[in-house]
Design a protein around this motif. Structure first.
Motif, mmCIF file in Angstrom:
data_model
loop_
_atom_site.group_PDB
_atom_site.id
_atom_site.type_symbol
_atom_site.label_atom_id
_atom_site.label_comp_id
_atom_site.label_asym_id
_atom_site.label_seq_id
_atom_site.Cartn_x
_atom_site.Cartn_y
_atom_site.Cartn_z
ATOM 1 N N PHE A 1 0.832 -1.202 0.000
ATOM 2 C CA PHE A 1 0.000 0.000 0.000
ATOM 3 C C PHE A 1 0.869 1.255 0.000
ATOM 4 N N LEU A 2 1.903 1.285 0.850
ATOM 5 C CA LEU A 2 2.789 2.444 0.913
ATOM 6 C C LEU A 2 3.585 2.604 -0.372
ATOM 7 N N ARG A 3 4.009 1.502 -0.951
ATOM 8 C CA ARG A 3 4.802 1.576 -2.176
ATOM 9 C C ARG A 3 3.991 2.112 -3.340
ATOM 10 N N ALA A 4 2.680 1.872 -3.326
ATOM 11 C CA ALA A 4 1.834 2.322 -4.426
ATOM 12 C C ALA A 4 1.485 3.798 -4.342
ATOM 13 N N LEU A 5 1.699 4.412 -3.177
ATOM 14 C CA LEU A 5 1.339 5.817 -3.003
ATOM 15 C C LEU A 5 2.420 6.736 -3.545
ATOM 16 N N PRO A 6 2.069 7.719 -4.366
ATOM 17 C CA PRO A 6 3.043 8.751 -4.737
ATOM 18 C C PRO A 6 3.312 9.651 -3.548
ATOM 19 N N PRO A 7 4.533 10.200 -3.444
ATOM 20 C CA PRO A 7 4.873 11.003 -2.257
ATOM 21 C C PRO A 7 3.923 12.164 -2.010
ATOM 22 N N LEU A 8 3.456 12.824 -3.074
ATOM 23 C CA LEU A 8 2.564 13.964 -2.867
ATOM 24 C C LEU A 8 1.237 13.559 -2.224
ATOM 25 N N ALA A 9 0.874 12.271 -2.347
ATOM 26 C CA ALA A 9 -0.411 11.830 -1.818
ATOM 27 C C ALA A 9 -0.463 11.961 -0.302
ATOM 28 N N TYR A 10 0.683 11.786 0.370
ATOM 29 C CA TYR A 10 0.665 11.866 1.827
ATOM 30 C C TYR A 10 1.532 13.010 2.367
ATOM 31 N N PHE A 11 2.182 13.762 1.479
ATOM 32 C CA PHE A 11 3.023 14.848 1.976
ATOM 33 C C PHE A 11 2.190 15.926 2.679
ATOM 34 N N PHE A 12 1.035 16.267 2.114
ATOM 35 C CA PHE A 12 0.216 17.304 2.739
ATOM 36 C C PHE A 12 -0.299 16.852 4.112
ATOM 37 N N LEU A 13 -0.538 15.551 4.245
ATOM 38 C CA LEU A 13 -0.931 15.032 5.558
ATOM 39 C C LEU A 13 0.218 15.152 6.550
ATOM 40 N N LEU A 14 1.456 14.896 6.072
ATOM 41 C CA LEU A 14 2.623 15.046 6.941
ATOM 42 C C LEU A 14 2.797 16.502 7.369
ATOM 43 N N VAL A 15 2.505 17.427 6.463
ATOM 44 C CA VAL A 15 2.603 18.850 6.811
ATOM 45 C C VAL A 15 1.598 19.201 7.902
ATOM 46 N N ILE A 16 0.377 18.655 7.783
ATOM 47 C CA ILE A 16 -0.641 18.913 8.813
ATOM 48 C C ILE A 16 -0.196 18.352 10.155
ATOM 49 N N TRP A 17 0.396 17.161 10.144
ATOM 50 C CA TRP A 17 0.799 16.524 11.389
ATOM 51 C C TRP A 17 2.074 17.117 11.984
ATOM 52 N N LEU A 18 3.071 17.413 11.106
ATOM 53 C CA LEU A 18 4.417 17.721 11.590
ATOM 54 C C LEU A 18 4.851 19.161 11.352
ATOM 55 N N GLY A 19 4.027 19.958 10.667
ATOM 56 C CA GLY A 19 4.411 21.333 10.391
ATOM 57 C C GLY A 19 5.153 21.450 9.073
ATOM 58 N N ILE A 20 5.794 22.611 8.867
ATOM 59 C CA ILE A 20 6.458 22.857 7.585
ATOM 60 C C ILE A 20 7.969 22.946 7.720
ATOM 61 N N ASP A 21 8.517 22.536 8.841
ATOM 62 C CA ASP A 21 9.971 22.592 9.011
ATOM 63 C C ASP A 21 10.621 21.332 8.433
ATOM 64 N N GLU A 22 11.628 20.814 9.090
ATOM 65 C CA GLU A 22 12.389 19.693 8.530
ATOM 66 C C GLU A 22 11.695 18.346 8.714
ATOM 67 N N ALA A 23 10.888 18.206 9.743
ATOM 68 C CA ALA A 23 10.308 16.894 10.064
ATOM 69 C C ALA A 23 9.507 16.291 8.910
ATOM 70 N N PRO A 24 8.581 17.006 8.264
ATOM 71 C CA PRO A 24 7.826 16.369 7.185
ATOM 72 C C PRO A 24 8.692 16.033 5.971
ATOM 73 N N LYS A 25 9.720 16.826 5.698
ATOM 74 C CA LYS A 25 10.602 16.554 4.562
ATOM 75 C C LYS A 25 11.365 15.248 4.770
ATOM 76 N N ILE A 26 11.994 15.122 5.936
ATOM 77 C CA ILE A 26 12.778 13.918 6.223
ATOM 78 C C ILE A 26 11.873 12.699 6.324
ATOM 79 N N THR A 27 10.693 12.872 6.912
ATOM 80 C CA THR A 27 9.748 11.753 7.013
ATOM 81 C C THR A 27 9.291 11.293 5.637
ATOM 82 N N LEU A 28 9.020 12.257 4.748
ATOM 83 C CA LEU A 28 8.613 11.898 3.388
ATOM 84 C C LEU A 28 9.707 11.102 2.686
#
Length: 293
Positions: A140-167
């Motif tokens: 399931f994770l492999r089939a997802l393009p990064p942009l599909a969950y990046f905005f969710l990471l931004v909501i959870w982790l903010g816009i600093d380094e955490a969402p970038k490294i997590t992505l």
């Protein structure tokens, strides 16, 4: 234990012995000529591409916004790499500083993703029920393009380094996990049974049999992980991405600054080639038996 040093001496002796008394077979090119050809062909392809690009740029068929001439691309590179007219690089950062921040994010993300992926791969390849539980989630994770969950990471982790490294970590994890799982699961059963028959513990079997057998495919997974993480850099640096090459590409595209976009793309591509070459060299040293057994 099998005397691998004796086998190695025998193999190396056999590899250099010829029927004509030790001389290499006729028609084999000298090593320097083969190396020169390996460098000349890629260089020639680059020169041909640059020539075609410049011809298209000066032909007037397309606007310079779409196909800028090489001179403007070089000027953008110089401007982004120096301080000129009181302006420092691009966005107050020099090109190497942008590249450093991108490489730092990629390194951190890939390190976390690869370590987690290899650990999952070993567990999934060794324990069948772990594989049955985790494989659907991994697919399931492999089939997802990064942009599909990046905005969710931004909501959870903010816009600093955490969402970038997590992505980048999430992008790097599946290839390493899949490659390691397949490699561990395909370890020759007779070798495992022989190690157990000789009194090896589960850890001994993993360390001395499974890990060496899985290492070549694991390196392939690592290289794929780095490539996929690199292809996700622009997505990872969509928000607050400056300093960062992906942030430069995104910001320059907003203003139709095609030369700066191309400089960023070339910087990403060349650094990716260098990293892949380093990984291949490390693989050659760490797994010298690949393709020979």
């Amino acid at each position: 234990m099998i005397n691998t040093s004796a086998l190695g001496r025998a193999a190396s002796t056999g590899a250099t012995r010829y029927d004509d008394g030790g001389a290499p077979p006729r028609g084999r090119r000298p090593r320097w000529r083969r190396a020169g050809r390996a460098v000349a062909l890629p260089l020639l392809s680059v020169l041909v591409f640059l020539g075609l690009w410049q011809s298209a740029a000066v032909s007037g068929i397309w606007s310079e916004t779409f196909v800028p001439p090489l001179g403007k691309i070089w000027a953008a590179f110089v401007d982004m790499s120096t301080t000129h007219d009181g302006v420092r690089g691009y966005g107050d950062y020099l090109l190497w500083e942008h590249l450093y921040m991108t490489l730092r994010r990629v390194f951190l993300g890939v390190t976390v993703g690869v370590l987690a992926g290899v650990a999952l791969g070993v567990a999934m390849g060794s324990v069948p029920w772990v594989r049955r539980v985790l494989e659907p989630w991994l697919t399931f994770l492999r089939a997802l393009p990064p942009l599909a969950y990046f905005f969710l990471l931004v909501i959870w982790l903010g816009i600093d380094e955490a969402p970038k490294i997590t992505l980048l970590a999430l992008a790097a994890l599946p290839p390493a996990a899949v490659a390691t799982t397949a490699a561990v699961a395909s370890t020759p059963v007779p070798l495992v049974e022989a190690a157990r028959a000789l009194g090896g513990s589960r850890w001994d079997v993993l360390r001395d049999v499974v890990f060496p057998a899985a290492l070549p495919e694991t390196f392939t997974g690592v290289r794929l992980s780095v490539g996929i993480a690199y292809s996700s850099v622009v997505a990872a640096e969509l928000f607050n991405g400056i300093p960062g090459i992906g942030g430069v590409v995104k910001d320059a595209s907003n203003y139709n600054n095609t030369p700066a976009v191309l400089v960023g793309i070339v910087a990403i591509g060349l650094s990716g080639l260098i990293i892949d070459a380093v990984l291949r060299a490390a693989e050659t040293r760490a797994v010298p038996w690949r393709g020979k057994a």
